[in-house]
Enzyme design. Structure first.
Site, PDB file in Angstrom:
ATOM      1  N   GLY A   1      15.041   0.883   8.137  1.00  0.00           N
ATOM      2  CA  GLY A   1      14.890  -0.038   7.009  1.00  0.00           C
ATOM      3  C   GLY A   1      14.690   0.619   5.666  1.00  0.00           C
ATOM      4  O   GLY A   1      15.443   0.368   4.733  1.00  0.00           O
TER       5      GLY A   1
ATOM      6  N   GLU B   1      14.872  -0.930   0.748  1.00  0.00           N
ATOM      7  CA  GLU B   1      13.537  -1.438   0.426  1.00  0.00           C
ATOM      8  C   GLU B   1      12.933  -0.806  -0.824  1.00  0.00           C
ATOM      9  O   GLU B   1      11.713  -0.636  -0.920  1.00  0.00           O
ATOM     10  CB  GLU B   1      12.597  -1.277   1.628  1.00  0.00           C
ATOM     11  CG  GLU B   1      13.107  -1.966   2.876  1.00  0.00           C
ATOM     12  CD  GLU B   1      12.186  -1.822   4.070  1.00  0.00           C
ATOM     13  OE1 GLU B   1      11.015  -1.439   3.902  1.00  0.00           O
ATOM     14  OE2 GLU B   1      12.648  -2.105   5.188  1.00  0.00           O
TER      15      GLU B   1
ATOM     16  N   ARG C   1      -0.976   9.603   4.803  1.00  0.00           N
ATOM     17  CA  ARG C   1      -0.414   8.259   4.760  1.00  0.00           C
ATOM     18  C   ARG C   1      -1.547   7.244   4.635  1.00  0.00           C
ATOM     19  O   ARG C   1      -2.406   7.134   5.512  1.00  0.00           O
ATOM     20  CB  ARG C   1       0.403   7.989   6.022  1.00  0.00           C
ATOM     21  CG  ARG C   1       0.841   6.549   6.217  1.00  0.00           C
ATOM     22  CD  ARG C   1       1.830   6.095   5.174  1.00  0.00           C
ATOM     23  NE  ARG C   1       2.377   4.789   5.524  1.00  0.00           N
ATOM     24  CZ  ARG C   1       2.936   3.958   4.656  1.00  0.00           C
ATOM     25  NH1 ARG C   1       3.016   4.296   3.380  1.00  0.00           N
ATOM     26  NH2 ARG C   1       3.418   2.801   5.044  1.00  0.00           N
TER      27      ARG C   1
ATOM     28  N   TRP D   1      -2.010  -5.776  10.444  1.00  0.00           N
ATOM     29  CA  TRP D   1      -2.137  -4.814   9.353  1.00  0.00           C
ATOM     30  C   TRP D   1      -2.700  -5.437   8.084  1.00  0.00           C
ATOM     31  O   TRP D   1      -2.556  -4.899   6.993  1.00  0.00           O
ATOM     32  CB  TRP D   1      -0.791  -4.140   9.082  1.00  0.00           C
ATOM     33  CG  TRP D   1      -0.436  -3.161  10.163  1.00  0.00           C
ATOM     34  CD1 TRP D   1      -1.186  -2.813  11.235  1.00  0.00           C
ATOM     35  CD2 TRP D   1       0.774  -2.408  10.279  1.00  0.00           C
ATOM     36  NE1 TRP D   1      -0.523  -1.887  12.017  1.00  0.00           N
ATOM     37  CE2 TRP D   1       0.682  -1.628  11.452  1.00  0.00           C
ATOM     38  CE3 TRP D   1       1.929  -2.322   9.511  1.00  0.00           C
ATOM     39  CZ2 TRP D   1       1.697  -0.768  11.870  1.00  0.00           C
ATOM     40  CZ3 TRP D   1       2.946  -1.462   9.917  1.00  0.00           C
ATOM     41  CH2 TRP D   1       2.827  -0.695  11.084  1.00  0.00           C
TER      42      TRP D   1
ATOM     43  N   HIS E   1       7.959  11.383  10.827  1.00  0.00           N
ATOM     44  CA  HIS E   1       6.625  11.764  10.376  1.00  0.00           C
ATOM     45  C   HIS E   1       6.480  13.275  10.234  1.00  0.00           C
ATOM     46  O   HIS E   1       5.408  13.769   9.894  1.00  0.00           O
ATOM     47  CB  HIS E   1       5.574  11.224  11.344  1.00  0.00           C
ATOM     48  CG  HIS E   1       5.545   9.728  11.392  1.00  0.00           C
ATOM     49  ND1 HIS E   1       6.328   9.000  12.256  1.00  0.00           N
ATOM     50  CD2 HIS E   1       4.858   8.823  10.657  1.00  0.00           C
ATOM     51  CE1 HIS E   1       6.098   7.715  12.071  1.00  0.00           C
ATOM     52  NE2 HIS E   1       5.218   7.576  11.109  1.00  0.00           N
TER      53      HIS E   1
END
Length: 762
Positions: free
Chosen positions: A441, A493, A524, A570, A703
């Site tokens: 995405g 995005e 993060r 979340w 990651h």
């Protein structure tokens, strides 16, 4: 007199100082000494904020992850990094992310890429930890350097320190055997190192050590229960007092075990297990301290102090000096300071408490218990006004939303036809090759995107100018994907700050902070939106952006949405109604967006449920209820579309074996999951379960800055094809590419597309 203490404090800093220092070092823009200085400054500031506590946690600060810190303390390093001879912190980062800094050629040679450690969620939170690795040959060797250095700093600042470590049984339980050997066989050797560690701390004058054993709130076999008795009967001879800390849930059938372990104190989570506190009073030996977690360490609502005192006062009378008060768990999971929020809606702000404020609440409770409620009369009155205002607020309760929920029927969650029938129609419409390629995405959030967003928020860039910058970045993403040869494209995005916050900003019932950051992993950080009221969607949220992206290409464009369960899990969620009710509200709102995308001509729609599994209760006996409403919420969101519309979902860093049937019940046409860091181990779930739909096992670990080779991707997909028919496999990264740089993304995706071509040719 009740004693007050804390189990852990947020380490990222009120303004994400740790995040920026880490990323500057990793990019070679600052020195290792500068990074270490930031860490020291943050520890000093954190201890100052906790100055009024009777005991302050030390050792809760980590440059990446507290579990990884424990692995280094125990000398449990993967074989692939054991020969490293540079600074220990560089080696630490190699385990965490595959490499450390990239400051110069020499550094790159000594710290070159290795396989990063596997990550998974810390119990049922959104925090990721680096999974300890074990084999039958694992050897432990104490390295207390980090903890002793932090202890020395604390002493110099007159901090009454309580070192924090992860307990031996939890450490083994949350790790993974790389050769299928028995982890518990390592316990005797591991306990020798724990004994050495505790004696080392005793030699430094430490009185209490907090030893975290949250695995006690899960279902344990007799073998693992016995391991607790074995471990703590061996450790009881150490010259420090142990406060055994449990959190995130009730002890249930482990209650008697926990109460009778030979430790000096026990911490229990009274937010999730208040009903266990009174029975524990009868179980605990007369000398043992009971620490009660009375402040919610995982959510941001004010504590109802008067109501808490109502049930706490009789307990305090029985326990006297043996009563300790603390948050329910480490405050790692909440933001640092509400005082920083000068733009937050004033009414909503009056209902909240961040880490600093939670410790202030703790002090009020202790003063009330120690000196009577009259000693804190004003504070209790102010708190009660806020509690009552929230309960009565018309902004919290929307009759129209409640009426919509009353109309829910099972038919809302049903597709018109079976997957096999839908797949044929989708294949005819989309005309995709075998092993179709796509991404999850997001594409890199460039400096141009961040600058435009910052200028727009500051008023230095108008809406038209901001939208033009976003369109330019979307076009770049589309053109790059076309050049790469991807089969199903995404818009990248660019306009989204976060996959949950972006949607929350456009839904009624949400509020937003400026500095409400919490750590997800390493550098993060996420800023969970605050779900305070009934949820509705005033207008379309993504349609115009996706339509624009689709207008730039003849290839299929995926509409990108975040699913209701992930938005729920979340967010900081309201605590005045069942989570299931809030999830159904979100499902109806996102369903409207799905249908509007379909009307706009978007034939592929991805509804991310990255957090589906982390919402599971920690006890399997409670899974059925959660999975029922979670899966139903997804189905309500997704299944109003026509057969020709292909529904995707994405899940990251989850073990699926035990919930694979529930995932199949979601009935998504395509599911994408993380598998590269675990070397396709997650696909073991499909050995015994005939998963009926299509699946994209992630082949690019986003990651890590390491770039996967074409050969590596081919090998991973060949492993996947041993379990899933090739005609139902997709090729994609593990997760979105927002956190990576284009210089990493382009070669990685080039290799991914090339690998797909090799697979098709074979």
């Amino acid at each position: 007199m009740a004693t007050i203490h804390n189990l852990g404090f947020p380490r990222i800093g009120a303004k994400r100082e740790l995040k920026f220092a880490l990323e500057a070092y990793w990019k070679g823009q600052s020195s290792l000494d500068a990074l270490k200085q930031v860490g020291q400054d943050l520890r000093r500031d954190n201890w100052a904020l906790q100055a009024n506590l009777d005991f302050t946690p030390v050792g809760d600060f980590a440059f990446y992850d507290q579990v990884l810190d424990m692995s280094f303390t125990l000398g449990n390093l993967p074989a692939r990094v054991q020969d490293f001879h540079g600074d220990a912190l560089d080696n630490y980062f190699r385990v965490a992310r595959g490499r450390s800094a990239e400051s110069d050629e020499a550094h790159a040679q000594c710290c070159g890429g290795v396989a990063a450690g596997e990550m998974t969620k810390w119990f049922d939170t959104n925090y990721h930890y680096i999974v300890p690795e074990f084999t039958a040959e694992t050897q432990f060797k104490l390295d207390a350097t980090r903890l002793l250095a932090q202890l020395a700093e604390a002493k110099a600042q007159q901090v009454k320190a309580k070192p924090v470590i992860i307990g031996p049984v939890t450490y083994l339980a949350i790790g993974k055997s790389k050769d299928d050997s028995d982890r518990l066989a390592l316990l005797p050797q591991l306990l020798q190192v724990y004994t050495e560690l505790l004696e080392t701390l005793a030699a430094q004058g430490v009185e209490w050590v907090q030893i975290d054993e949250p695995i006690l709130v899960t279902e344990l076999t007799a073998e693992w229960q016995h391991a607790f008795n074995l471990a703590y009967h061996q450790l009881k001879s150490c010259r420090v007092k142990l406060l055994l800390a449990t959190y995130f849930g009730p002890l249930a059938d482990n209650q008697y075990l926990a109460a009778n372990l030979p430790v000096a104190g026990l911490h229990v989570d009274a937010i999730n297990a208040r009903s266990e506190v009174v029975p524990l009073l009868s179980m605990l030996p007369a000398h043992k301290v009971l620490s009660v977690g009375v402040i919610n360490g995982r959510n941001i609502w004010k504590t109802d102090l008067n109501a808490t005192l109502d049930w706490l006062e009789p307990i305090a009378e029985r326990l006297g000096d043996r009563l300790w008060l603390a948050p329910s768990c480490s405050l790692l999971h909440v933001p640092v300071d509400l005082d920083s929020e000068v733009k937050l809606d004033a009414e909503v702000k009056s209902w909240l408490a961040f880490a600093k404020q939670k410790l202030e609440e703790l002090q009020v409770l202790a003063r009330a218990l120690n000196h009577g409620r009259a000693a804190v009369k004003v504070a209790l009155a102010v708190n009660q006004v806020a509690i009552d205002a929230r309960r009565a607020s018309k902004r919290v309760h929307n009759p129209q939303v409640k009426a919509a929920l009353a109309t829910l029927t099972p038919q809302l969650g049903q597709r018109q036809n079976t997957y096999a029938q839908r797949a044929a129609k989708q294949a005819a419409l989309l005309k995709l090759p075998k092993y179709p390629t796509t991404t999850i995405g997001s594409f890199p959030q460039t400096a141009e995107i961040r600058q435009a967003r910052s200028q727009f928020k500051a008023g230095a860039l108008n809406l038209a100018g901001y939208e033009q910058v976003m369109k330019t970045e979307i076009e770049r993403s589309v053109r790059e994907q076309e050049s790469l040869g991807l089969d199903v494209l995404v818009h990248g995005e660019a306009e989204r700050n976060d996959m949950v916050e972006y949607f929350g900003e456009q839904l009624d019932g949400y509020a937003f902070s400026q500095f409400g950051w919490v750590q997800s992993y390493g550098s993060r950080c996420v800023k969970p939106p605050i779900l305070f009221g009934d949820i509705s969607r005033p207008q379309a949220m993504t349609v115009e952006w996706i339509k624009y992206a689709q207008s730039l290409t003849g290839k299929p464009m995926k509409g990108m949405l975040t699913g209701p369960v992930t938005i729920l899990n979340w967010s900081f969620v309201r605590d005045d109604q069942p989570r299931a009710v809030s999830c159904y509200q979100l499902a109806l709102a996102i369903r409207e967006e799905v249908l509007d995308l379909e009307k706009a001509g978007i034939h592929v729609i991805q509804i991310d449920e990255a957090a589906l599994r982390e919402g599971l209760p920690l006890r399997k006996s409670q899974w059925k209820e959660y999975l029922q409403w979670a899966v139903e919420s997804f189905r309500i969101t997704a299944n109003g579309v026509q057969d020709e519309t292909q529904i995707h979902t994405h899940m990251c860093y989850s073990e699926f074996n035990d919930i694979i049937a529930a995932i199949a019940d979601m009935d998504a046409d395509v599911i994408t999951i993380e598998t590269s860091r675990s070397d396709m181990e997650l696909l073991d779930a499909f050995d015994d379960f005939n998963y009926p739909n299509e699946i994209g096992p992630g082949v690019y670990d986003i990651h890590s800055p390491n770039i996967p080779t074409q050969q590596h991707i081919v090998q991973l997909m060949q492993k996947a094809a041993e379990r899933i028919p090739a005609e139902r496999l997709w090729v994609n990264p593990d997760c979105g590419l927002k956190t990576r740089q284009w210089a990493e993304v382009l070669p990685a995706l080039t290799n991914m597309v090339a690998a797909a071509k090799v697979l098709r040719a074979a």
